[in-house]
Design a protein around this motif. Structure first.
Motif, PDB file in Angstrom:
ATOM      1  N   VAL A  54       0.838  -1.202   0.000  1.00  0.00           N
ATOM      2  CA  VAL A  54       0.000   0.000   0.000  1.00  0.00           C
ATOM      3  C   VAL A  54       0.868   1.245   0.000  1.00  0.00           C
ATOM      4  CG1 VAL A  54      -1.654   1.328   1.370  1.00  0.00           C
ATOM      5  CG2 VAL A  54      -1.967  -1.134   1.080  1.00  0.00           C
ATOM      6  N   MET A  55       1.931   1.232   0.797  1.00  0.00           N
ATOM      7  CA  MET A  55       2.838   2.380   0.815  1.00  0.00           C
ATOM      8  C   MET A  55       3.483   2.595  -0.547  1.00  0.00           C
ATOM      9  SD  MET A  55       4.773   2.177   4.518  1.00  0.00           S
ATOM     10  CE  MET A  55       5.642   3.689   4.123  1.00  0.00           C
ATOM     11  N   HIS A  57       2.228   1.727  -3.431  1.00  0.00           N
ATOM     12  CA  HIS A  57       1.175   2.215  -4.332  1.00  0.00           C
ATOM     13  C   HIS A  57       0.945   3.714  -4.129  1.00  0.00           C
ATOM     14  CE1 HIS A  57      -2.547   2.301  -6.639  1.00  0.00           C
ATOM     15  NE2 HIS A  57      -3.137   2.878  -5.597  1.00  0.00           N
ATOM     16  N   ARG A  58       0.919   4.147  -2.891  1.00  0.00           N
ATOM     17  CA  ARG A  58       0.715   5.572  -2.613  1.00  0.00           C
ATOM     18  C   ARG A  58       1.869   6.416  -3.148  1.00  0.00           C
ATOM     19  NH1 ARG A  58      -1.459   5.351   3.686  1.00  0.00           N
ATOM     20  NH2 ARG A  58      -3.550   4.505   3.200  1.00  0.00           N
ATOM     21  N   LEU A  59       3.076   5.878  -2.988  1.00  0.00           N
ATOM     22  CA  LEU A  59       4.236   6.625  -3.454  1.00  0.00           C
ATOM     23  C   LEU A  59       4.206   6.782  -4.973  1.00  0.00           C
ATOM     24  CD1 LEU A  59       6.912   7.967  -2.558  1.00  0.00           C
ATOM     25  CD2 LEU A  59       8.030   5.763  -2.958  1.00  0.00           C
ATOM     26  N   SER A  61       1.560   6.888  -6.859  1.00  0.00           N
ATOM     27  CA  SER A  61       0.250   7.350  -7.324  1.00  0.00           C
ATOM     28  C   SER A  61       0.304   8.659  -8.085  1.00  0.00           C
ATOM     29  CB  SER A  61      -0.689   7.498  -6.123  1.00  0.00           C
ATOM     30  OG  SER A  61      -0.192   8.510  -5.242  1.00  0.00           O
ATOM     31  N   GLU A  63       1.177  11.598  -6.564  1.00  0.00           N
ATOM     32  CA  GLU A  63       0.977  12.708  -5.632  1.00  0.00           C
ATOM     33  C   GLU A  63       2.295  13.330  -5.180  1.00  0.00           C
ATOM     34  OE1 GLU A  63      -1.299  11.262  -2.409  1.00  0.00           O
ATOM     35  OE2 GLU A  63      -3.046  10.695  -3.627  1.00  0.00           O
ATOM     36  N   HIS A  64       3.406  12.597  -5.352  1.00  0.00           N
ATOM     37  CA  HIS A  64       4.698  13.085  -4.850  1.00  0.00           C
ATOM     38  C   HIS A  64       5.595  13.477  -6.024  1.00  0.00           C
ATOM     39  CE1 HIS A  64       3.646  11.491  -0.872  1.00  0.00           C
ATOM     40  NE2 HIS A  64       3.195  10.421  -1.521  1.00  0.00           N
TER      41      HIS A  64
END
Length: 218
Positions: A54-55, A57-59, A61, A63-64
């Protein structure tokens, strides 16, 4: 909760939630208890893998910003994910080591001594849940099953001596002591079901034979 859940449920004849609850009550025999203990460790490790996925995937995504800090975080998460996967795989091997003897017992029971009809019926009743009670007035002992039917205390002693059932002696008898099938008991019952003859089919009448039941006329 893990990739081995269905295999565990097939070998034990019990869903994972029930297995864990019985382990907490100390109502499992030694092979099943050991299996549940290592399975819980596997579930924890599987949760760790999911967390780092999940981490990651968020990285990724969007957004950063893709900069030096991004690549440092990416390298760190990938390394943590690799370590978590190694722990998960190691614990999965422990689960397999505890599971394979239970599966072997199932296979051995298929060619072992057949259950008597009375033992098979008693085990079938206990499978749905059962408790040993002592009548407060008469002192008589009997097993009451979830279906409301009873298994005599003599039959229970016989099944216990054969290693087919186990009893949780923690609660007092007047309150009810849970009775469960052991690994050997489940294996023997499964083997008995497999060996049961298929239902007989009515033989076809020879051509020209008079029908047993005359056809209905409209």
């Amino acid at each position: 909760m893990s990739s081995l859940d269905r295999r565990i449920e097939a070998a034990t004849g019990t869903d994972i939630d029930t297995l864990w609850a019985r382990r907490d009550r100390g109502a499992l025999d030694e092979p099943d208890a050991r299996l549940v203990d290592v399975h819980r460790q596997l579930v924890d490790a599987t949760t760790g893998v999911t967390f780092y996925r999940v981490m990651l995937h968020r990285l990724a995504s969007g957004e950063h910003p893709v900069d030096g800090a991004f690549f440092e975080s990416l390298d760190r998460i990938i390394e943590q994910l690799r370590e978590a996967a190694d722990v998960r795989d190691s614990r999965a091997r422990r689960v397999l080591a505890a599971l394979e003897p239970i599966e072997a017992t199932l296979g051995a029971a298929a060619v072992g001594e057949a259950l008597s009809a009375a033992d098979q019926a008693a085990l079938q009743l206990i499978t749905g849940g059962a408790k040993l009670y002592q009548h407060l007035v008469t002192g008589q002992l009997a097993v009451t099953t979830a279906s409301g039917q009873r298994v005599s205390y003599t039959d229970l002693q016989h099944l216990e001596a054969a290693g087919l059932v186990s009893r949780d002696c923690g609660p007092p008898v007047h309150a009810g002591q849970p009775v469960e099938l052991t690994t050997a008991g489940r294996a023997a019952l499964l083997a008995a079901r497999r060996q049961s003859p298929p239902p007989t089919t009515k033989a076809a009448a020879p051509p020209g034979a008079w029908p047993a039941t005359p056809p209905l006329h409209r």
